[in-house]
Design an enzyme around this catalytic site. Structure first.
Site, PDB file in Angstrom:
ATOM      1  N   SER A 267       0.526 117.113  19.025  1.00 53.55           N
ATOM      2  CA  SER A 267      -0.165 115.886  18.590  1.00 53.55           C
ATOM      3  C   SER A 267      -0.168 114.818  19.691  1.00 53.55           C
ATOM      4  O   SER A 267      -1.188 114.141  19.910  1.00 53.55           O
ATOM      5  CB  SER A 267       0.441 115.335  17.300  1.00 53.55           C
TER       6      SER A 267
ATOM      7  N   ARG B 288      16.918 114.516  14.190  1.00 56.81           N
ATOM      8  CA  ARG B 288      16.066 113.997  13.100  1.00 56.81           C
ATOM      9  C   ARG B 288      16.431 114.717  11.794  1.00 56.81           C
ATOM     10  O   ARG B 288      16.334 114.150  10.715  1.00 56.81           O
ATOM     11  CB  ARG B 288      14.587 114.191  13.447  1.00 56.81           C
TER      12      ARG B 288
ATOM     13  N   ASP C 228      11.370 119.215  10.370  1.00 55.45           N
ATOM     14  CA  ASP C 228      10.614 119.586   9.162  1.00 55.45           C
ATOM     15  C   ASP C 228      11.457 120.346   8.135  1.00 55.45           C
ATOM     16  O   ASP C 228      11.035 120.503   6.993  1.00 55.45           O
ATOM     17  CB  ASP C 228       9.397 120.427   9.556  1.00 55.45           C
TER      18      ASP C 228
ATOM     19  N   HIS D 211       3.326 123.213  14.016  1.00 56.21           N
ATOM     20  CA  HIS D 211       3.667 121.819  14.363  1.00 56.21           C
ATOM     21  C   HIS D 211       3.920 121.057  13.051  1.00 56.21           C
ATOM     22  O   HIS D 211       4.756 121.471  12.256  1.00 56.21           O
ATOM     23  CB  HIS D 211       2.534 121.258  15.225  1.00 56.21           C
TER      24      HIS D 211
END
Ligand code: HAX
Length: 441
Positions: A241, A327, A373, A271
């Site tokens: 991105s 994250r 994710d 992604h």
């Protein structure tokens, strides 16, 4: 000019002079070497870009202008009574290169509020799509419809000097960031809440107002959105991105065109779409096992089945990272604080114990650890945001902060049209046979 714009320009001017001098003195220094495998295998590890906003270390994870995620959670200004960072503060940091004060962040929130009006034709354009259109497609169509508002496109058409590009890109970027939450929330309410839309609340911060327009009023959910919007914002320049936004922007396509292109990349399952794939995979596992609290043994068997069907385990692995993604850890900490007994969240933690040794045992997966994710969906489901096809839109709104801050830097530093050299396999074969010395001996 506005305060933030002035500060940005002052910083960018200093950096532009530094780069000019650096290139004059060291421009022909060699950086690393390129192996044949790299040009066939996704250019892994090949340095080919400059991105000022963040830097990824394979072991340590992402640093935004030098700050790790734990540092940001401690140092960035918070909402009153809150303990997660305000994403406006991270945007300021990426843009200006310095930690903002509370006042800076309030000012930025107010600027974004002022710029947040979305023209009606954007909503009409989204409404023209069938309701079953994937939310990411609706998001990109919404961004494209908004392109009518581009200052850069208008000024370029009227004849703009090169030295003014940065300012038009800056204005477009601010407008776009300000308007995205309304567009994204509109898509959610249209698709999942019978078109029962919620008007923005001008008194709320950027992420909180987004949560409000989505229809979630629990303060803990607003905290989650602040954290989510902060940690998904940027991951240096080479991810699909960020790289796409930068690449398209290098053709002087305006920020709307460039960001929409980046979002098409985020919509790929390797992604950003991985966040929907993770929760879909867990829901399917629950259904197959007829359990909402599977044991580690059951999860292990399901992971092996997934692999035996030639599929990837979503949320695991990374092109650069070689450790648990910080994250992921930040979201795990949020889960431990706010919902330690949630069964789905606990399943995500069990998956975390089970998957890495299995992937490691395959002998080919370079990083068996979870990425961002792997965790996000379970936290959203806890607050009843279960429509997982929507998750990548949340990621996209956050990603705007990083890639658009970068785009401002690209134009302020006068970065060139991106145009690397490509070759054919025929030419590579000739080179290997010594019949062509395209890369020398
Ligand atoms: N499950 C099963 N196999 C995996 C795997 C996983 N999670 N991760 C990597 N592999 C496999 C690859 O498919 C590849 O197999 P082949 O040689 O048979 O083609 C092999 O291991 C080597 O791959 P790699 O070098 O370790 O990984 P890449 O740099 O090529 O790819 C990916 C990185 C993130 C695309 C990969 O790990 C993957 O597909 N993960 C699952 C999808 C995912 O979670 N994507 C989100 C990544 C983070 C992100 O961008 N978020 O937005």
């Amino acid at each position: 000019m506005g305060i933030i714009k002035d500060r940005f320009k002052a910083k960018a001017d200093v950096t532009a002079v530094e780069i000019k001098e650096m290139l004059k003195e060291h421009g022909n220094k060699v950086i690393g070497e390129v192996q044949l495998s790299q040009i066939y295998q996704g250019m892994r590890g090949m340095t080919g870009l400059v991105t000022e906003t963040s830097l990824l270390d394979a072991q340590e994870g992402i640093r935004f202008r030098g700050f790790t995620i734990p540092e940001l959670r401690e140092k960035l200004p918070k909402a009153p009574g809150g303990s997660e960072p305000l994403p406006e503060g991270l945007f300021y940091l990426m843009l200006i290169g310095e930690l903002p004060t509370e006042e800076d962040v309030h000012h930025l929130s107010a600027v974004l509020q002022r710029r947040s009006h979305v023209p009606t034709h954007v909503f009409h354009t989204i409404d023209a799509l069938p309701l079953n259109t994937h939310p990411m497609t609706q998001f990109v169509v919404g961004i494209m419809a908004l392109q009518t508002e581009s200052q850069f496109a208008k000024k370029y058409a009227a004849g703009m000097s090169k030295k003014d590009y940065w300012e038009a890109v800056f204005d477009d970027s601010m407008d776009l960031i300000a308007r995205l939450p309304h567009i994204a929330a509109y898509i959610y309410r249209r698709k999942y809440k019978f078109g029962n839309h919620i008007q923005p609340n001008g008194l709320l911060d950027w992420a909180s107002n987004f949560a409000h327009m989505l229809g979630f009023e629990d303060e803990k959910f607003h905290e989650l959105m602040r954290l989510y919007m902060t940690i998904h914002a940027d991951h240096e320049g080479g991810n699909v991105s960020a790289h796409t936004t930068h690449l398209v922007g290098s053709a002087l396509s305006d920020p709307y065109l460039s960001f929409a292109a980046g979002m098409n990349g985020l919509a790929g399952p390797l992604h950003g779409l991985a966040n929907q794939e993770v929760i879909k995979w867990i829901f399917e596992m629950q259904e197959e096992l007829k359990s909402d609290d599977p044991t580690k043994e059951e999860i292990e068997a399901y992971v092996r089945k997934t692999l035996s069907e030639g599929k990837v385990v979503p949320g695991y692995g990374h092109a650069v990272l070689r450790q648990t993604d910080p994250r992921f850890t930040a979201q795990m900490e949020f889960g431990k604080k706010h919902m330690p007994n949630d069964k789905l969240v606990n399943t995500v933690w069990k998956v975390y114990e089970v998957v890495p040794p299995i992937l490691e045992s395959l002998g080919k997966v370079k990083n068996p650890w979870p990425n961002v994710d792997a965790h996000s969906g379970a936290l959203l489901v806890h607050f009843d945001l279960k429509e997982y096809e929507y998750y990548t839109v949340l990621f996209g709104v956050s990603r705007a902060l990083g890639v658009l801050a970068s785009l401002c830097w690209d134009r302020a530093l006068g970065f060139a049209l991106e145009r690397p050299k490509s070759v054919t396999t025929d030419l590579v074969k000739k080179w290997l046979r010594g019949e062509d010395n395209i890369w020398g001996d």
